[in-house]
Write an enzyme that holds these catalytic residues in place. Structure first.
Site, PDB file in Angstrom:
ATOM      1  N   ASP A 425       2.580   3.156  -2.736  1.00 42.09           N
ATOM      2  CA  ASP A 425       1.456   2.231  -3.301  1.00 42.09           C
ATOM      3  C   ASP A 425       0.484   2.714  -3.919  1.00 42.09           C
ATOM      4  O   ASP A 425       0.277   2.391  -5.068  1.00 42.09           O
ATOM      5  CB  ASP A 425       0.729   1.470  -1.993  1.00 42.09           C
ATOM      6  CG  ASP A 425      -0.229   0.153  -2.380  1.00 42.09           C
ATOM      7  OD1 ASP A 425      -1.189   0.518  -3.088  1.00 42.09           O
ATOM      8  OD2 ASP A 425      -0.110  -0.830  -1.705  1.00 42.09           O
ATOM      9  N   LEU A 453      -0.441  -3.222  -3.134  1.00 42.90           N
ATOM     10  CA  LEU A 453       1.137  -3.542  -3.894  1.00 42.90           C
ATOM     11  C   LEU A 453       2.217  -3.589  -2.564  1.00 42.90           C
ATOM     12  O   LEU A 453       3.228  -4.100  -2.948  1.00 42.90           O
ATOM     13  CB  LEU A 453       1.273  -2.257  -4.804  1.00 42.90           C
ATOM     14  CG  LEU A 453       0.566  -2.293  -5.932  1.00 42.90           C
ATOM     15  CD1 LEU A 453       1.030  -1.228  -6.867  1.00 42.90           C
ATOM     16  CD2 LEU A 453       0.345  -3.785  -6.558  1.00 42.90           C
ATOM     17  N   ASP A 454       2.055  -2.787  -1.446  1.00 42.81           N
ATOM     18  CA  ASP A 454       2.722  -2.710  -0.488  1.00 42.81           C
ATOM     19  C   ASP A 454       2.736  -4.096  -0.067  1.00 42.81           C
ATOM     20  O   ASP A 454       3.885  -4.869   0.476  1.00 42.81           O
ATOM     21  CB  ASP A 454       2.335  -2.122   0.737  1.00 42.81           C
ATOM     22  CG  ASP A 454       2.849  -0.739   0.575  1.00 42.81           C
ATOM     23  OD1 ASP A 454       3.962  -0.290  -0.199  1.00 42.81           O
ATOM     24  OD2 ASP A 454       2.180   0.270   1.226  1.00 42.81           O
ATOM     25  N   VAL A 455       1.841  -4.996   0.129  1.00 41.64           N
ATOM     26  CA  VAL A 455       1.704  -6.332   0.418  1.00 41.64           C
ATOM     27  C   VAL A 455       2.260  -7.255  -0.355  1.00 41.64           C
ATOM     28  O   VAL A 455       3.105  -8.092  -0.302  1.00 41.64           O
ATOM     29  CB  VAL A 455       0.366  -6.770   0.950  1.00 41.64           C
ATOM     30  CG1 VAL A 455       0.113  -8.409   1.267  1.00 41.64           C
ATOM     31  CG2 VAL A 455      -0.127  -6.038   2.283  1.00 41.64           C
TER      32      VAL A 455
END
Length: 594
Positions: A425, A453-455
């Site tokens: 991320d 960004l992971d989410v």
């Protein structure tokens, strides 16, 4: 209803058309994604009301969606107020020691992707014999989903395993260059700092907050380590990283990202099983009450956030999700803090899933996994690049076993950048200009320590799988779908990159979305009321009185949530947040179908 006939379509929404209206922060992303999926725009209109989308054609009954900021009467009327109320400002601000707004329209972007997901899921349901649906998505619920891991930790039976205190990367070289550092290995961490002659006690003290920054959204790393990097030029820092196995990534500007952006879609879809006879997939729709994906099976071999979140969303839409875990189970089940002995953060992404332990290093277990894939609808993973092919579990390996399988891979970079660093991320944020996009003008760029960004990458992964399922229903063929953190970054920074293309400053004005202090907390004005609210000194007023004063002047604002545990009792989300069977806080589903 009868399902649409099998076609030779190339994209899942070919021959469909759509119309939208509503807040451009939401509908611009919806429009872009529907077009990339093959739909043609009929009519577009921007206003400040709830976003409305109609999608029709291709043999389907019209599917409809409503995207709104929040429930009427909540006082949440735009991006700023949604970020404030849901705890997003509190989490993003942990690095700085006070709540801060994201200068990028994160809640709106997440809402848009979830809206497209709802429309795609409705069409998949139709293709399998279900009735047309009207899906409603709230930005408040999208934001709660984005902070669900932090909310779960705040309501756990025990405290955090690492200190919640200000601090964190990026680091600064002797030339003043900002850079991110990444390693998942404590040995590499120690070797990197020893190569730069950092104090041993600072090296030891720094690892735990650095390691847990993904979980806590802050990293109170000893100041001595920042002092060390400022004493060394960037070339020496790079050599230390190369020798130790750690990686560094210099923060790129939005202008630099605009020069190299390839304009690619945030995901790709490729039909599989060439030459196999077409035919509609075998599973018909399950009970409507269980969701549009009821009756479908998803195999998920995911770690951390991106792939598990994508599968979690598919489960919320009705699919049965089976996690593929290593012998002994996912080690992240034990990550503190816990509820009833299970990691609260792990539950936020994995509750309700079944689990099967598979040793992918064993040929016997790999054969077992292939047998499971033969009867599944989706196989989803986020293994390291090249790992699936090495194991004989890539899309081409599984297509002969199951010609109608949707094979999904969520990655960091999707092989789109030649010199890409580790695909995590914060490294992707650094490399793509997100660190600049989330901070207003006049502030040093810094990737958010909230896992943006992971989410968002998980949301894109779920969107890609749904697009693949719809394409499968329309063609009778399996599909390979790929999504990435890079695609998520491009979606989030899209408005800023377009400002670059127009010759404008890509960053928001100084002070943008900075909450205002009161005597007992913070308030956040709506974006349109920010200039007027800043003219008032509210520091000696209670939050309630400060909100009343602004309202008397025709200005809209809301209280900033600073303790996520308080969201259970917040009247702005009355009845929305519950607890699961383990006692862990659970946010509401982001969509409702009618």
């Amino acid at each position: 209803m009868a399902s649409p006939a099998t076609t030779q379509t190339v994209r899942p929404l070919d021959a469909l058309r759509f119309g939208t209206s509503g807040p451009p922060q939401i509908t611009d992303v919806v429009t872009a994604h529907l077009r990339l999926l093959g739909a043609r725009a009929d009519g577009l209109a921007d206003d400040d009301r709830s976003g409305r989308v109609t999608l029709s054609g291709g043999g389907f009954e019209p599917g409809r969606a409503t995207a709104r900021w929040a429930n009427p009467g909540s006082g949440l009327v735009d991006e700023a107020t949604v970020q404030a109320a849901t705890g997003m400002m509190a989490v993003h601000g942990r690095r700085d020691g006070a709540p801060r707004g994201l200068a990028a329209d994160y809640a709106a972007t997440a809402t848009a992707v979830l809206t497209v997901q709802g429309l795609l899921a409705g069409l998949v349901g139709q293709a399998r014999g279900a009735e047309p649906t009207h899906v409603t998505v709230g930005a408040d619920r999208a934001a709660l989903l984005a902070v669900s891991q932090y909310l779960a930790a705040a309501g756990a039976d025990e405290g955090e395993a690492a200190e919640l205190a200000p601090g964190g990367p990026p680091f600064t070289s002797a030339e003043g260059v900002l850079f991110e550092l990444e390693t998942l290995d404590p040995g590499a961490w120690a070797a990197f700092w020893m190569a730069l002659e950092a104090p041993a006690d600072a090296i030891r003290a720094g690892w735990r907050p650095f390691q847990f920054r993904y979980a806590t959204a802050c990293a109170p790393i000893p100041r001595a380590l920042h002092t060390v990097t400022r004493s060394h030029p960037l070339p020496r820092i790079r050599r230390a990283a190369l020798a130790s196995g750690a990686e560094v990534c210099v923060l790129r500007t939005l202008a630099e990202r605009a020069l190299e952006a390839d304009g690619a879609a945030p995901w790709s879809l490729r039909p599989l099983a060439d030459g196999l006879p077409s035919g509609n997939p075998r599973r018909q729709a399950g009970p409507a009450a269980r969701g549009p994906l009821a009756g479908l099976t998803v195999l998920e071999a995911g770690r951390r956030i991106q792939a598990p979140l994508a599968a979690h969303l598919l489960g919320l839409l009705g699919a049965e999700v089976i996690r593929i875990e290593p012998p002994g189970g996912d080690p992240l089940r034990g990550m503190p803090p816990a509820c009833s002995g299970i990691s609260a953060r792990w539950l936020a992404l994995n509750r309700g899933k079944k689990a099967v332990e598979i040793d992918i290093k064993s040929e016997t277990d790999r054969r077992r996994l292939r047998e499971m894939a033969a009867d599944a609808d989706v196989f989803l993973h986020n293994w390291a690049p090249g790992k699936a092919a090495e194991l004989g579990l890539d899309a081409e390996d599984l297509a002969p076993v199951n010609p109608t399988l949707v094979y999904a891979y969520t990655s960091g970079w999707a092989d789109r950048l030649q010199d890409a660093p580790m695909g995590t991320d914060f490294m992707v944020q650094a490399r793509t200009g997100v660190g600049e996009a989330v901070r207003p003008e006049g502030e040093p760029p810094a990737p958010s320590l909230m896992t943006l960004l992971d989410v968002l990458g998980g949301l894109h992964g779920g969107e890609a799988v749904l697009a693949g399922l719809l394409l499968r229903e329309r063609t009778g063929r399996g599909v390979r779908v790929d999504s990435s953190l890079l695609g998520a970054a491009d979606t989030l920074t899209g408005p800023a990159l377009r400002r670059v293309a127009r010759g404008e400053s890509p960053r928001r004005p100084a002070g943008f979305r900075h909450p205002l202090p009161t005597a007992d907390g913070w308030i956040a004005p709506a974006d349109r009321s920010a200039v007027g609210a800043a003219a008032h000194d509210l520091r000696d007023l209670s939050t309630a009185d400060a909100l009343a004063r602004l309202a008397a002047h025709g200005l809209t604002a809301t209280a900033v949530t600073t303790d996520l545990a308080d969201l259970h009792h917040d009247p702005r989300f009355a009845g929305s947040i519950s607890r699961d069977a383990h006692g862990a806080p659970a946010v509401p589903d982001p969509w409702s179908f009618a």
